[in-house]
Structure formats: C-alpha cells, structure tokens
Design a protein around this motif. Sequence first.
Motif, PDB file in Angstrom:
ATOM      1  N   SER A 255       0.874  -1.171   0.053  1.00 43.95           N
ATOM      2  CA  SER A 255      -0.061  -0.025   0.067  1.00 43.95           C
ATOM      3  C   SER A 255       0.867   1.310   0.098  1.00 43.95           C
ATOM      4  O   SER A 255       2.071   1.322   0.468  1.00 43.95           O
ATOM      5  N   TYR A 256       0.516   2.343  -0.563  1.00 43.54           N
ATOM      6  CA  TYR A 256       1.083   3.464  -0.760  1.00 43.54           C
ATOM      7  C   TYR A 256       0.298   4.702  -1.000  1.00 43.54           C
ATOM      8  O   TYR A 256      -0.659   4.430  -1.952  1.00 43.54           O
ATOM      9  N   MET A 257       0.081   5.879  -0.382  1.00 45.90           N
ATOM     10  CA  MET A 257      -0.711   6.813  -0.888  1.00 45.90           C
ATOM     11  C   MET A 257      -0.155   8.024  -1.963  1.00 45.90           C
ATOM     12  O   MET A 257       0.962   8.417  -1.846  1.00 45.90           O
ATOM     13  N   LEU A 258      -0.638   7.468  -3.359  1.00 41.51           N
ATOM     14  CA  LEU A 258       0.050   8.084  -4.303  1.00 41.51           C
ATOM     15  C   LEU A 258      -0.297   9.559  -4.714  1.00 41.51           C
ATOM     16  O   LEU A 258      -1.127   9.926  -3.832  1.00 41.51           O
ATOM     17  N   LYS A 259       0.677  10.372  -4.939  1.00 39.63           N
ATOM     18  CA  LYS A 259       0.813  11.857  -4.748  1.00 39.63           C
ATOM     19  C   LYS A 259      -0.251  12.594  -5.932  1.00 39.63           C
ATOM     20  O   LYS A 259      -1.137  13.340  -5.290  1.00 39.63           O
ATOM     21  N   HIS A 300       5.994   2.559  -7.192  1.00 36.60           N
ATOM     22  CA  HIS A 300       5.617   2.261  -5.823  1.00 36.60           C
ATOM     23  C   HIS A 300       5.643   0.765  -5.412  1.00 36.60           C
ATOM     24  O   HIS A 300       4.770   0.448  -4.637  1.00 36.60           O
ATOM     25  N   GLY A 301       5.312   0.109  -6.727  1.00 40.49           N
ATOM     26  CA  GLY A 301       5.213  -1.539  -6.339  1.00 40.49           C
ATOM     27  C   GLY A 301       3.908  -1.883  -6.059  1.00 40.49           C
ATOM     28  O   GLY A 301       3.567  -3.195  -5.388  1.00 40.49           O
ATOM     29  N   LEU A 302       2.998  -1.145  -6.459  1.00 35.64           N
ATOM     30  CA  LEU A 302       1.523  -1.405  -6.208  1.00 35.64           C
ATOM     31  C   LEU A 302       0.941  -2.482  -7.087  1.00 35.64           C
ATOM     32  O   LEU A 302      -0.224  -3.011  -6.798  1.00 35.64           O
ATOM     33  N   LEU A 303       1.534  -2.721  -8.284  1.00 40.29           N
ATOM     34  CA  LEU A 303       1.048  -3.700  -9.281  1.00 40.29           C
ATOM     35  C   LEU A 303       2.118  -4.614  -9.689  1.00 40.29           C
ATOM     36  O   LEU A 303       3.260  -4.287  -9.832  1.00 40.29           O
ATOM     37  N   GLU A 304       1.418  -5.755 -10.117  1.00 40.76           N
ATOM     38  CA  GLU A 304       2.202  -7.160 -10.593  1.00 40.76           C
ATOM     39  C   GLU A 304       2.382  -6.705 -12.288  1.00 40.76           C
ATOM     40  O   GLU A 304       1.145  -6.880 -12.576  1.00 40.76           O
TER      41      GLU A 304
END
Length: 399
Positions: A255-259, A300-304
């Motif tokens: 998880s990561y809050m995208l900008k 940010h590694g949110l998708l494969e």
Amino acid sequence: MSDHGNESESEEIADLSNPDVTTKYRAAGDIVQKALQKVMEACVADADIAAVCEMGDKIMEEETGKLYNKKVKDKKIEKGIAFPTCVSVNEIFGHFSPMKGESRILKAGDVAKIDLACHIDGFIAAAAHTIIIGDQKVEDKRADAIMAAWNCAEAALRLVQVGNTNTQITQAFGKITEDFGCKHVQGVLSHQMKKFVIDGNKVIIGAENPDDHVDEFEFEANEVYCIDVVVSTGEGKGKETELRHTVYKRQVDTSYMLKTQKARQFLSEVQKRFPVLPFSLRAIEDEQVARVGISEAKRHGLLEEYPVLKEKDGEFVAQFKFTVLLLPGGTKKITGLPLGPMEKLVVSAKAVTDEEMKKVLASSANPKKQKKKKAGAKDGEDKEDKEDKEGKEGDAKET
C-alpha cells in the motif's frame, strides 16, 4: 476493496467437494469456450488486434453478467474477466493486449495465440489456442511448434490424474518437444487455481533448467489446474519487448498513498473493479488516467506486471492452455478448443517417437468408470451427470 484473503470458517467449502463450486467452474468454462471461439473467428487477415481483444473482453463481461444475479447473504456475487483477452503473434508470446493507438494488424500466415479467462464468484476458467491466420496450409517450422504444443497439451491432460506428479508432466513436455525439434519456453508455469487465485503455489514448470526449481507434489482430488503449454522453434528463452505492457494485477500486500490526483483515481478504479485478478489498461475508462496512474503505481510496487515477451526474430511460438477439474469420477477438461480444421492444415514432418509418450497419447483422455446410478437417474445417465444437470437447472432458475 473486496476482501478475498479472509474467508471465514462458516463460509461454504470452496473446492470441488462442493457441487455448487463445480457448477460455477463449469459455467465459467462454457463462457470461456464461447469467447475463445468468437475471438478465433474474428482473427482474420487485416483484423486489428486491439479491436479483437476488446471484443473478447466484452463477450466475457456480457455472458458472466447474465448469471448469478441473485444476492447471497445480501452480497452480490462477483464475476467477470479473470484475465483480459490477449492475441500474441509469431515470435511474440504472452500478454499482448494493446491500447487502441498501439495495436497491430493480423496478416495471413501469422501464428496467433489467443489467451483469456473469466470467473464466477472467484472460480476461474482459462484457455488459450493457436491458429494460423487465413487458414493456410502450413508445413514448415510453424507446424512443428503447433503440433509439439498440441501433443504436449494432450499428454498433460492424460497425466494430470490423482496420484501422478508435476514432474511427470514436465518430463513429458521435454520428450515431446525434443521429438519435434522445439523447446518448451522457460519460465512458463501451470498453476493450481483456487477461489480468486489464478496463480496458486502448486505449479508445473514447463521446462527444466538450473535457474528455476519447483517442489514436486502429487495431484489430489478436488483440485483445479490451468495447464499452460508454450512451445518455441527457437531457444525457448523469452525476452521483454519494446511493446507497452498493458496487463497488470494489484499487489494486495503493498500500500502507498499516491501523490497525483489522476494516479489516485486510477488506483481507486483498480481496487474497485479488479481487486485481485489481472486486468488490461484498456479496461480503465479514462485512457489518460490509465497512462498517468500506471507509471506512479508501478514505481511504488502497487502492481504486478505481465510483460510482453518474444523469441528471436524469425522463430515461432505456439500455445495451448486449458482448465481441468480433478473430480471424483476422474479428470474433467472444461476449457480448450479442439484443433478442428487445423488438423488437416497444419502438417509437420515430425512426430512423437518416444515410446512412453506414444502410449500416453494413445490412452483415453476420458477413462470410463463404473459408477452407481442415483435413484431416479435415466439409463445412461450417471450420478455425477445427474447432479451436474440438476445444479445447472437450479442455477438457471435463480438467475
């Protein structure tokens, strides 16, 4: 976002010991067969690949939309695409599902591989098929690749039986491809599938090599597998192409809050519509949102990512994929089309010569077992057929 990772113990059994699960797999399989056939018919000379892929996805969405529309415990049953339609040509293999402005046109004589999957309630059916565009007679190395892949698939169907091992399948692929002067592509895996899991941990490796190792296991009753055969006339080593990768799957553990606002909009749509299964960027409603969002989400590694791969120029790759259910009455193939007209059009000077493999291929893919008739079953209708028929009738009334 749907929570598919925490099934409560009170929920129904999610394997083939539950007849409702078997019915859903078979219903998904019927839809995949229909979509695959329609896409295959649309793959003609001068057809646009992006348009063909879009059509395949639309068929799967529409057909799954007709079934299981009654809520269960006040929840809608999820259904739809489990893997977007891909059409990969000649030396290109895997995951070519282009955006409209980056498409390609099919040409007569192309070796086209069609790959797609759908699901009902998370129970996935997948398939892939190879055709020659233009129904030309083919007697060169294209025929070698196609017939090697087809015979590998036929052998696998007969070997995926309770008590057999994944190693037996890999060894069969090696023997058959060698007879045709081809190689199974390295890194291609056939996976066990479970509810909302398209790539389970139990795998069959297509080609043995020192860099890739998988644990040996025995096939067990009530399991489901997607058998993926990808054969090359070249070295059997795929390299990434310069083509845009458009197929992705959400990495649910990251998880990561995208900008940027567009990136957040993109991820929100992915989490709502494709929480755990692969999707194509074509499916994102706003193309600009897709292009901006994918870049930041990947960073940010949110998708494969499912890369578009290729063999060396001038080589050809063939693929056949099918889904099997390991039922009490034996292994049941629920997806995968027959060779059809290609049986006469694709002529290889080579053949299976390995004696063990010849015996496997000569055996029946549907061994008959004596089963007790269920009370009330008609002559010639066994218990499993009757239960399956009753299940389908009941579901049809529900929808």
